[in-house]
Design a protein around this motif. Sequence first.
Motif, short mmCIF file in Angstrom:
data_model
loop_
_atom_site.label_atom_id
_atom_site.label_comp_id
_atom_site.label_asym_id
_atom_site.label_seq_id
_atom_site.Cartn_x
_atom_site.Cartn_y
_atom_site.Cartn_z
N ALA A 213 -25.64 12.52 9.01
CA ALA A 213 -24.48 12.01 9.81
C ALA A 213 -23.34 12.70 9.34
CB ALA A 213 -24.46 10.47 9.60
N ARG A 214 -23.04 12.78 8.12
CA ARG A 214 -21.96 13.57 7.62
C ARG A 214 -21.87 14.94 7.97
NH1 ARG A 214 -22.28 10.37 2.64
NH2 ARG A 214 -23.16 12.40 1.56
N GLU A 215 -23.27 15.65 8.04
CA GLU A 215 -23.43 17.05 8.30
C GLU A 215 -23.14 17.20 9.61
OE1 GLU A 215 -23.64 19.72 6.40
OE2 GLU A 215 -23.75 18.57 4.56
N ALA A 216 -23.50 16.22 10.60
CA ALA A 216 -23.28 16.44 12.05
C ALA A 216 -21.86 16.08 12.29
CB ALA A 216 -24.07 14.98 12.69
N ILE A 217 -21.29 15.21 11.87
CA ILE A 217 -19.96 15.17 11.93
C ILE A 217 -19.08 16.41 11.74
CG2 ILE A 217 -17.56 13.97 11.25
CD1 ILE A 217 -19.47 11.17 11.07
N LYS A 218 -19.14 16.79 10.52
CA LYS A 218 -18.60 18.02 9.91
C LYS A 218 -18.66 18.99 10.94
CE LYS A 218 -18.54 21.33 6.01
NZ LYS A 218 -19.05 21.63 4.80
N GLU A 219 -20.03 19.41 11.47
CA GLU A 219 -19.95 20.39 12.44
C GLU A 219 -19.29 20.09 13.67
OE1 GLU A 219 -23.66 22.98 14.55
OE2 GLU A 219 -24.05 21.35 13.37
N ILE A 220 -19.41 18.90 14.08
CA ILE A 220 -18.66 18.60 15.40
C ILE A 220 -17.02 18.66 15.12
CG2 ILE A 220 -17.97 16.46 16.96
CD1 ILE A 220 -20.98 15.63 16.60
N VAL A 221 -16.51 18.18 14.00
CA VAL A 221 -15.27 18.27 13.84
C VAL A 221 -14.87 19.70 13.54
CG1 VAL A 221 -13.27 17.51 12.19
CG2 VAL A 221 -15.00 15.95 13.19
N SER A 222 -15.49 20.38 12.95
CA SER A 222 -15.32 21.98 12.50
C SER A 222 -15.15 22.56 13.82
CB SER A 222 -16.13 22.49 11.52
OG SER A 222 -16.05 22.03 10.35
N SER A 223 -16.08 22.35 14.83
CA SER A 223 -15.94 23.12 15.97
C SER A 223 -14.69 22.74 16.72
CB SER A 223 -17.44 22.84 16.91
OG SER A 223 -18.24 23.11 16.18
N ALA A 224 -14.36 21.44 16.69
CA ALA A 224 -13.19 21.06 17.53
C ALA A 224 -11.75 21.49 16.87
CB ALA A 224 -13.21 19.39 17.52
N ILE A 225 -11.64 21.77 15.59
CA ILE A 225 -10.56 22.40 15.20
C ILE A 225 -10.32 23.68 15.58
CG2 ILE A 225 -9.46 23.12 12.78
CD1 ILE A 225 -10.96 20.90 11.51
N VAL A 226 -9.00 23.75 16.15
CA VAL A 226 -8.42 25.12 16.73
C VAL A 226 -7.01 25.15 16.02
CG1 VAL A 226 -10.04 25.04 18.52
CG2 VAL A 226 -7.73 24.08 18.73
N PRO A 227 -6.59 26.46 15.95
CA PRO A 227 -5.10 26.46 15.38
C PRO A 227 -4.20 25.75 16.42
CG PRO A 227 -6.35 28.60 15.26
CD PRO A 227 -7.28 27.73 16.25
N ASN A 228 -3.22 25.09 15.81
CA ASN A 228 -2.26 24.33 16.66
C ASN A 228 -0.97 24.87 16.21
OD1 ASN A 228 -2.28 23.05 14.38
ND2 ASN A 228 -2.16 21.05 15.14
N ILE A 229 -0.85 25.77 15.07
CA ILE A 229 0.48 26.45 14.99
C ILE A 229 0.50 27.73 15.27
CG2 ILE A 229 2.06 27.17 12.68
CD1 ILE A 229 1.03 24.81 11.36
N VAL A 230 0.96 27.99 16.45
CA VAL A 230 0.85 29.10 17.27
C VAL A 230 2.39 30.09 17.02
CG1 VAL A 230 -0.73 28.20 18.66
CG2 VAL A 230 1.53 28.11 19.41
N PHE A 231 2.02 31.39 17.20
CA PHE A 231 3.30 32.27 17.29
C PHE A 231 4.22 32.00 18.52
CE2 PHE A 231 5.14 36.23 18.82
CZ PHE A 231 6.20 36.53 17.74
N ASP A 232 5.54 31.70 18.29
CA ASP A 232 6.29 31.19 19.12
C ASP A 232 7.47 32.69 19.41
OD1 ASP A 232 8.68 30.46 20.74
OD2 ASP A 232 8.77 28.48 20.10
N GLU A 233 7.28 33.64 20.43
CA GLU A 233 7.81 34.65 20.53
C GLU A 233 9.37 34.44 20.87
OE1 GLU A 233 7.39 38.65 23.43
OE2 GLU A 233 5.96 37.11 23.78
N GLU A 234 9.55 33.31 21.80
CA GLU A 234 10.90 33.06 22.17
C GLU A 234 11.68 32.62 20.90
OE1 GLU A 234 13.58 30.36 25.21
OE2 GLU A 234 11.35 30.40 25.38
N ALA A 235 11.33 31.79 20.03
CA ALA A 235 12.05 31.16 18.89
C ALA A 235 12.12 32.63 17.86
CB ALA A 235 11.04 30.17 18.17
N THR A 236 11.14 33.28 17.89
CA THR A 236 11.29 34.42 16.86
C THR A 236 12.29 35.29 17.31
OG1 THR A 236 8.84 34.34 16.49
CG2 THR A 236 9.89 36.45 15.92
N GLU A 237 12.23 35.71 18.74
CA GLU A 237 13.37 36.70 19.11
C GLU A 237 14.87 35.98 18.97
OE1 GLU A 237 13.40 39.60 20.07
OE2 GLU A 237 11.21 39.62 19.59
N GLN A 238 14.83 34.73 19.21
CA GLN A 238 16.04 34.01 19.17
C GLN A 238 16.60 33.88 17.58
OE1 GLN A 238 16.16 30.12 20.48
NE2 GLN A 238 18.33 29.67 20.07
N ALA A 239 15.64 33.82 16.67
CA ALA A 239 16.07 33.99 15.37
C ALA A 239 16.50 35.38 14.74
CB ALA A 239 14.87 33.45 14.26
#
Length: 721
Positions: A213-239
């Motif tokens: 069960a732990r292995e199954a959860i690990k695979e499911i959760v690992s697949s659902a994890i995606v990057p949520n800290i993304v490059f902000d082009e507008e904020a970068t240009e403003q900085a």
Amino acid sequence: MKLRLFRGFRHIPETWNSSLLIRFILFMLMALGLYFYLVESVVPKTYDLQKNTISNVTVAAPMEVEDTEATAILREEAKGSISPVYQMQEDITKNQLKVLDHIYRKIAEVRIASDQNMEEQNEGNGLTPPVILGEPNQAMITHLRDNIPYQFTDETYRTMLKQSPEALATMKTISSNILSTVMLDGVRMNEGMGEAQKKVSELLATSDLEIKAREAIKEIVSSAIVPNIVFDEEATEQAKETAFRSVKPVKIYKGEILVGEGEYITDEIYRKLGIAGLLTHHPNYSPYFGLGLLVLLITLFFYHYISHSSLEMARNNKQLLMFLVIILLNLLTMKIIGLGQDLGYMFSGFLVPAAFGSMLITLFLDLRLALFSGGMFAIAAGFIFNADSATFFDYRYAFVVLASTIAGAYSLRKPTQRRNILASGLIVVAANLAVISAVYMLFYSFNWSDLGKLYGFGVINGLLSAVLTIGFIPFFESAFGILSTMKLIELSNPNHPLLRRLLMETPGTYHHSIMVANLSEASSEAIGANGLLSRVGSYYHDVGKMKRPHFFIENVVGRENPHDRIAPSLSRTIIIAHPYDGAKMLEEYNIPKAIRDIAEQHHGTTLLKFFYHKACKESDSLIPESDYRYPGPKAQTKEAAIVGICDSVEAAVRSLAKPTPDKIEGLVRKIVKDRLDDGQLNECDLTLHELEIITRTICETLQGIFHNRIEYPEEIEVKQA
């Protein structure tokens, strides 16, 4: 021997005197003169220096200038130092939790559908509970693969499908918690994904679930994890833009030593010399344009003020030329004294007698114009005496010049004698001392020795202003035919050679002129005209009678009237000639034109009535009036018209046997009316209201002269007993 003084600009042709082209040229000369007087003080000195050589001079920056090249490099460096800006997107976390929920919901739906099928099959076979559920089959796995966004291993699918609804709910809760925990901490691309997988494993390690069960959860959760800290082009240009703007401009400050004497000129030093406009082959042209704009604004201001004023110079180019000459003389004086500063004599700017310019303008032109000119002189002084190489404008000298010019102008509003100019010079001295004290305390550390020297400069400044004013007055009076108040007072002196001749050669005419002067001055002042000009013009209006004094009745005392023995035509010629003989005589004595005009115009084109009627009686044919009229011109000014009226009134009243107030008033009104009806006042700007005031003033003055006197009884001889 009569000397003819320099006449300068007195005989400028009338077409030139009123020409718009000449006026434009004069204003252009004013602008050019001001520009070339100041350009040397404003534009920095340039040097013939080459890179990779040794400098033979020490060069300081004359003004503050931005080093744009260095500024651009620093700003680009600041911009490049900014790292990419990443932002956590909470919407991604929420979306992934929804995806996770969708996965478990689909698994639960397939599991429930499978259980329902098994129950139906068991009921058909007559089996009774407890029911043993079937193993997950490939069809169920395929269905999940088609409806779940992520692909898991068959083992994971089987493990999940084998779970009871309660276990599946527990696994969903654990999965959601782990996914939330991991993604709320933030997941970056690449390196962040590995860290996220490790966190999943760590969180699952504390779970009580079985290994599969732990292995199954690990695979499911690992697949659902995606990057949520993304490059902000507008904020970068403003900085980057903020970093770009935060870099202050690199400046070469005024007074900064760019290269010292004997110092090697590197590429960087050479570049800075070029930026500061100090290289002969790479000058800075902005001061030229800046000075040109300033001079243009000053010239336009004076053009607008003069053109829209009621001053005579608004129509008289000769007076405008005089104004220009005074300005250039004052600026020349500043430049000459400025040479002392170039030779190392500090504070020589406090010596400049700029007040003499404003004093001359006040005397000859206008007080307000003198005040405005004082402001211009102050600006010029601030540029010319900029001893500090780090500045183009020195406020210290500008303050002193402004104070002295204002003091000089205001103190000469109504001068009557030349000693008033000396008094004005003392007022300028006082103003200089006050402003020098203020400037010294503002800009220097207190030292009595230095302050005493500056006080001496201030005293010399004021006295020199008065001396120069007195010295230039005769030049301007002669060169431009200016009739100042002081000149009029000098001309009214009875010891003037021409007046002494008038008294000695024609005493009757002299006393007549004195009477006319009293009447004219009172009348002129009553209507706001120039009373002093009318008085002096009256003194000289009949000097032409000195050529043939005995042909004029006031000089015929105790002798036969010569007109009784000559023809009316000859009498006419003699009488009519006296205004023009007088104008020529006045010109020979260098008497100003305004007084010559009064002498020439005071009879206008009036008719010699006595000789005209006498000629008509003696002639059989009709004689035209024009033969016995003065040729003119008619009076062109109020003063000339008033002198003409008073001249006729005085002669007529003197002929009254017993003058009474009523007789005097009647006679005066008749003379004024005759002049008006005859058109003698058509070319001057006297109004009917002013004529009424003149009439009343003449009557009041004459009544004071011809007042009733007490008749004293004759002394009775008493016989001695």
